[in-house]
Design a protein around this motif. Sequence first.
Motif, PDB file in Angstrom:
ATOM      1  N   LEU A 135       0.839  -1.203   0.000  1.00 23.40           N
ATOM      2  CA  LEU A 135       0.000   0.000   0.000  1.00 23.40           C
ATOM      3  C   LEU A 135       0.875   1.255   0.000  1.00 23.40           C
ATOM      4  O   LEU A 135       0.581   2.222  -0.706  1.00 23.40           O
ATOM      5  N   SER A 136       1.952   1.222   0.789  1.00 20.59           N
ATOM      6  CA  SER A 136       2.833   2.391   0.850  1.00 20.59           C
ATOM      7  C   SER A 136       3.435   2.689  -0.514  1.00 20.59           C
ATOM      8  O   SER A 136       3.540   3.849  -0.905  1.00 20.59           O
ATOM      9  N   LEU A 137       3.816   1.632  -1.225  1.00 19.74           N
ATOM     10  CA  LEU A 137       4.392   1.852  -2.553  1.00 19.74           C
ATOM     11  C   LEU A 137       3.355   2.461  -3.499  1.00 19.74           C
ATOM     12  O   LEU A 137       3.670   3.382  -4.261  1.00 19.74           O
ATOM     13  N   VAL A 138       2.125   1.971  -3.422  1.00 21.20           N
ATOM     14  CA  VAL A 138       1.058   2.531  -4.262  1.00 21.20           C
ATOM     15  C   VAL A 138       0.851   4.008  -3.911  1.00 21.20           C
ATOM     16  O   VAL A 138       0.783   4.868  -4.791  1.00 21.20           O
ATOM     17  N   ILE A 139       0.792   4.302  -2.611  1.00 23.47           N
ATOM     18  CA  ILE A 139       0.589   5.691  -2.172  1.00 23.47           C
ATOM     19  C   ILE A 139       1.702   6.587  -2.707  1.00 23.47           C
ATOM     20  O   ILE A 139       1.453   7.629  -3.320  1.00 23.47           O
ATOM     21  N   LEU A 140       2.953   6.137  -2.500  1.00 22.05           N
ATOM     22  CA  LEU A 140       4.092   6.941  -2.956  1.00 22.05           C
ATOM     23  C   LEU A 140       4.048   7.184  -4.451  1.00 22.05           C
ATOM     24  O   LEU A 140       4.257   8.300  -4.922  1.00 22.05           O
ATOM     25  N   THR A 141       3.769   6.107  -5.204  1.00 24.97           N
ATOM     26  CA  THR A 141       3.745   6.233  -6.663  1.00 24.97           C
ATOM     27  C   THR A 141       2.631   7.179  -7.106  1.00 24.97           C
ATOM     28  O   THR A 141       2.842   8.044  -7.961  1.00 24.97           O
ATOM     29  N   VAL A 142       1.465   7.026  -6.519  1.00 25.20           N
ATOM     30  CA  VAL A 142       0.337   7.894  -6.882  1.00 25.20           C
ATOM     31  C   VAL A 142       0.687   9.351  -6.566  1.00 25.20           C
ATOM     32  O   VAL A 142       0.448  10.249  -7.376  1.00 25.20           O
ATOM     33  N   ALA A 146      -3.228   2.580   7.847  1.00 27.29           N
ATOM     34  CA  ALA A 146      -3.228   2.790   9.305  1.00 27.29           C
ATOM     35  C   ALA A 146      -3.828   1.602  10.036  1.00 27.29           C
ATOM     36  O   ALA A 146      -3.439   1.290  11.157  1.00 27.29           O
ATOM     37  N   VAL A 147      -4.782   0.921   9.420  1.00 29.22           N
ATOM     38  CA  VAL A 147      -5.427  -0.218  10.089  1.00 29.22           C
ATOM     39  C   VAL A 147      -4.474  -1.424  10.150  1.00 29.22           C
ATOM     40  O   VAL A 147      -4.435  -2.148  11.147  1.00 29.22           O
ATOM     41  N   ILE A 148      -3.692  -1.622   9.088  1.00 26.38           N
ATOM     42  CA  ILE A 148      -2.889  -2.859   9.025  1.00 26.38           C
ATOM     43  C   ILE A 148      -1.577  -2.734   9.804  1.00 26.38           C
ATOM     44  O   ILE A 148      -1.058  -3.742  10.275  1.00 26.38           O
ATOM     45  N   ILE A 149      -1.048  -1.511   9.970  1.00 28.80           N
ATOM     46  CA  ILE A 149       0.227  -1.363  10.710  1.00 28.80           C
ATOM     47  C   ILE A 149       0.153  -2.023  12.099  1.00 28.80           C
ATOM     48  O   ILE A 149       1.014  -2.843  12.424  1.00 28.80           O
ATOM     49  N   PRO A 150      -0.865  -1.713  12.922  1.00 24.88           N
ATOM     50  CA  PRO A 150      -0.890  -2.366  14.249  1.00 24.88           C
ATOM     51  C   PRO A 150      -1.039  -3.883  14.176  1.00 24.88           C
ATOM     52  O   PRO A 150      -0.540  -4.583  15.060  1.00 24.88           O
ATOM     53  N   ILE A 151      -1.706  -4.386  13.124  1.00 20.29           N
ATOM     54  CA  ILE A 151      -1.841  -5.850  12.998  1.00 20.29           C
ATOM     55  C   ILE A 151      -0.452  -6.461  12.800  1.00 20.29           C
ATOM     56  O   ILE A 151      -0.092  -7.463  13.426  1.00 20.29           O
ATOM     57  N   PRO A 166       4.441   6.509  11.625  1.00 21.69           N
ATOM     58  CA  PRO A 166       3.478   6.646  10.515  1.00 21.69           C
ATOM     59  C   PRO A 166       2.050   6.326  10.949  1.00 21.69           C
ATOM     60  O   PRO A 166       1.103   6.943  10.468  1.00 21.69           O
ATOM     61  N   PHE A 167       1.892   5.368  11.878  1.00 15.70           N
ATOM     62  CA  PHE A 167       0.549   5.043  12.364  1.00 15.70           C
ATOM     63  C   PHE A 167      -0.103   6.279  12.992  1.00 15.70           C
ATOM     64  O   PHE A 167      -1.250   6.614  12.694  1.00 15.70           O
ATOM     65  N   ILE A 168       0.692   6.989  13.833  1.00 15.25           N
ATOM     66  CA  ILE A 168       0.167   8.205  14.485  1.00 15.25           C
ATOM     67  C   ILE A 168      -0.148   9.269  13.422  1.00 15.25           C
ATOM     68  O   ILE A 168      -1.202   9.912  13.461  1.00 15.25           O
ATOM     69  N   LEU A 169       0.758   9.406  12.442  1.00 14.42           N
ATOM     70  CA  LEU A 169       0.553  10.409  11.390  1.00 14.42           C
ATOM     71  C   LEU A 169      -0.720  10.142  10.590  1.00 14.42           C
ATOM     72  O   LEU A 169      -1.382  11.069  10.136  1.00 14.42           O
ATOM     73  N   LEU A 170      -1.040   8.861  10.431  1.00 14.85           N
ATOM     74  CA  LEU A 170      -2.176   8.501   9.583  1.00 14.85           C
ATOM     75  C   LEU A 170      -3.499   8.553  10.334  1.00 14.85           C
ATOM     76  O   LEU A 170      -4.559   8.456   9.718  1.00 14.85           O
ATOM     77  N   LEU A 171      -3.451   8.690  11.655  1.00 19.69           N
ATOM     78  CA  LEU A 171      -4.688   8.639  12.434  1.00 19.69           C
ATOM     79  C   LEU A 171      -5.609   9.813  12.130  1.00 19.69           C
ATOM     80  O   LEU A 171      -6.809   9.639  11.961  1.00 19.69           O
ATOM     81  N   HIS A 172      -5.031  10.999  12.070  1.00 18.98           N
ATOM     82  CA  HIS A 172      -5.871  12.177  11.881  1.00 18.98           C
ATOM     83  C   HIS A 172      -6.138  12.432  10.389  1.00 18.98           C
ATOM     84  O   HIS A 172      -5.192  12.497   9.607  1.00 18.98           O
ATOM     85  N   ALA A 198       4.262   6.877   4.140  1.00 21.26           N
ATOM     86  CA  ALA A 198       4.416   5.732   3.239  1.00 21.26           C
ATOM     87  C   ALA A 198       5.891   5.346   3.108  1.00 21.26           C
ATOM     88  O   ALA A 198       6.246   4.162   3.149  1.00 21.26           O
ATOM     89  N   LEU A 199       6.748   6.353   2.980  1.00 26.91           N
ATOM     90  CA  LEU A 199       8.185   6.091   2.842  1.00 26.91           C
ATOM     91  C   LEU A 199       8.727   5.428   4.106  1.00 26.91           C
ATOM     92  O   LEU A 199       9.535   4.484   4.042  1.00 26.91           O
ATOM     93  N   LEU A 200       8.265   5.898   5.263  1.00 29.37           N
ATOM     94  CA  LEU A 200       8.714   5.321   6.531  1.00 29.37           C
ATOM     95  C   LEU A 200       8.281   3.863   6.653  1.00 29.37           C
ATOM     96  O   LEU A 200       9.061   2.999   7.051  1.00 29.37           O
ATOM     97  N   VAL A 201       7.031   3.586   6.290  1.00 33.94           N
ATOM     98  CA  VAL A 201       6.535   2.207   6.388  1.00 33.94           C
ATOM     99  C   VAL A 201       7.329   1.304   5.445  1.00 33.94           C
ATOM    100  O   VAL A 201       7.754   0.201   5.816  1.00 33.94           O
ATOM    101  N   LEU A 202       7.567   1.797   4.251  1.00 35.18           N
ATOM    102  CA  LEU A 202       8.293   1.011   3.245  1.00 35.18           C
ATOM    103  C   LEU A 202       9.692   0.642   3.752  1.00 35.18           C
ATOM    104  O   LEU A 202      10.102  -0.517   3.704  1.00 35.18           O
ATOM    105  N   THR A 203      10.408   1.608   4.279  1.00 38.44           N
ATOM    106  CA  THR A 203      11.751   1.332   4.782  1.00 38.44           C
ATOM    107  C   THR A 203      11.682   0.523   6.079  1.00 38.44           C
ATOM    108  O   THR A 203      12.574  -0.278   6.361  1.00 38.44           O
TER     109      THR A 203
END
Lengths: 266, 413
Positions: free
Chosen positions: B223-230, B254-259, B306-312, B326-331
């Motif tokens: 998902l992060s790669l799709v977000i970055l590319t878009v 944001a939903v899948i990061i905690p999982i 990134p989870f916190i950033l995506l909450l709001h 997205a970049l943070l999650v990817l790395t």
Amino acid sequence: MVRYGLVIDLDRCIGCQTCAIACKLENNVSLGNWWNRVLTVGGSMIDTSSGSYPNTSIFYLPITCQHCDNAPCVKACPVSGTYRREEDGTVQLRIERCVGCRYCMAACPYGVRVFNWAEPKHLPEHGTGYQGVVKDEGWIIYSPERPKGVVEKCTLCIHRITDGQEPFCVAMCPARARFFGDLDDPNSKVSKLVKERSGVRLLEELGTQPKTYYLPPKRGKQSFTNLYEAFVKHVESTLTSIISTSSDISLKAIASATLKRVLQRG
Amino acid sequence: MAKHSPLFYGWLIFLLLLIGGGLGAWIIQLQNGLIVTGMRNVVSWGIYITLFAFFVGISAGGLIVSSSAHVFGVEEFKPIAKVATTLAAACVAVAALSIIPDLGRPERIAYLILYGNPLSPLIWDFTVIVVYLVLCIVDLWFMMRAELARKGSRLTFGFNDVSPKAVAKDERIVKVISFIALPTAVMLHTVTAWIFGTQISRSWWYSALIAPIFLASAMISGLSLVILTVLIMQWRSRIRVEVKTINTLGKLLAVIIPIDLFLIGNEFVIRLWSAAPSETLPLTLIFTGPFLPFFVYEWIPGAILPFILLLHPRLRMNPKILGLAALLVLTGVLSYRVELVVPGYIYPPILLPPGIAKGEYSVGLSSFGVYGVYFPTWIELTIGAALFGIIALITTIAYWIFPIWRTEKNINQ
């Protein structure tokens, strides 16, 4: 069915590494790689014991391909390059089929598979050992020339055992600690040894069903203490005889001083 | 073909140089053997397999997005389905490609088909990778066919019917493919995880949780790669994606990061409680050893931040913040792959001196090692960078020549 296996008597193994060298010579194993190794069960370095004097313990664990009946490497190999030979139960490797993915090395818990990271080099340069090639159903399973980029391992000296001989490590062991034979034959020397001496296998809990049995060492800390006592007694009697029989006064003085020290320590 | 900015051509040249460098490094490796890598007999897999697992993971985004659009009816994903599927195809193709420099005898690669061992998880993975790649390409073709036909492209292979009936038929086929692609995508990550999870001799990998972790980490990195590319494509063109689409992508991430964190944390608890050396020794590498920076990065900047950033919603819909997340999650997921592959090798099951023959001989140095040591060489890093370059090049070329982006639906201007 014939199921060839090895039995190694850990009470007899003196850690001399002859089996390791013999294997390297016979199979023309390249510099930097070893098919057969002798591990030290003791301290953190080779040939060191655990514990502190006089409560120390050491024994040796020779290790090579265990020729597992449920070999993880055989299941992992994507091209069936490594396989279990039905006729003798050994695990072999088709040198010319190996793609060099090293998945078998990830799968093997014994660390006995080695890879030719570069073009193999030998000492002496022309190589050593058996110069023939062994084929199984058209595929080379032993050749003294194994190129870079393939995995290799112990073949249980396939060229010798198919010729009615023992593997070279077994034949060369100076302490007669290694035995080779058919584990499926209840009357074979190996089967009897495993039964009588309660042979154990390495990492048996992984379920790999290896065909290398180890006869557990009986000697250890206790027998070492006995050895020490025997040695002290011997020194004591020698010194006593020097003191009582020698005519050399200075020798007598040295002997009695030494005896005093030995007795103090003992 | 539209005219592009100098930046675009500069980017293409940069990618070609990157790939050329990798090719050169691979030629050196072919000549000298894998001795030019940091791998030896104790740590016998390194950066190539780490990247393989990473690339398989980031290919998840495409089919998640396009399948969600068609299977679960997430309408806002439809405009980006083509971009996402192109990325999926590029990543899975490069994942397969990244195995090749790892092979000692790459010229025998056809043996995987000729002599495939049905028991080997590597063969299962090879099969599912091929199926996934074919599905992506077929899916993409049906999504683009009508537009290609309108442009008079030869890539329609003669199917030039652009009547509403034919377009509706394409859409039905895409829907059917989505239903097949979704379980295939799940299997792709599961089977890749099984390459590691089945290995009883590597306690670090031998876990039934590896497959769920791979699925979760694949979803977040994909998902992060799709977000970055878009976001990059939006930045470089005048086309705008609906805010709703961006918002849903961010929300899903944001939903899948905690999982993902939950699953990885589970592994730690079970292993630590056992206190068995085989379980805790690899953990010491991650908690206190050389892999500590990767562990810290994976958890804090790579997941929690990134989870916190995506909450709001307001932060989430800011392209800069979303792009950063997205970049943070990817790395972060790349860090997880680093923690997975090499630490599995460092402590072999039998830890007795002098250890395993390393496979390298130099006078005066021991040929043995009880523990493994691995550090990638410049050859491996160059080839690794080139693999990233190939993904970027495929995506850029697809953006350039195919109508993967330009549809009526997403052009708001």
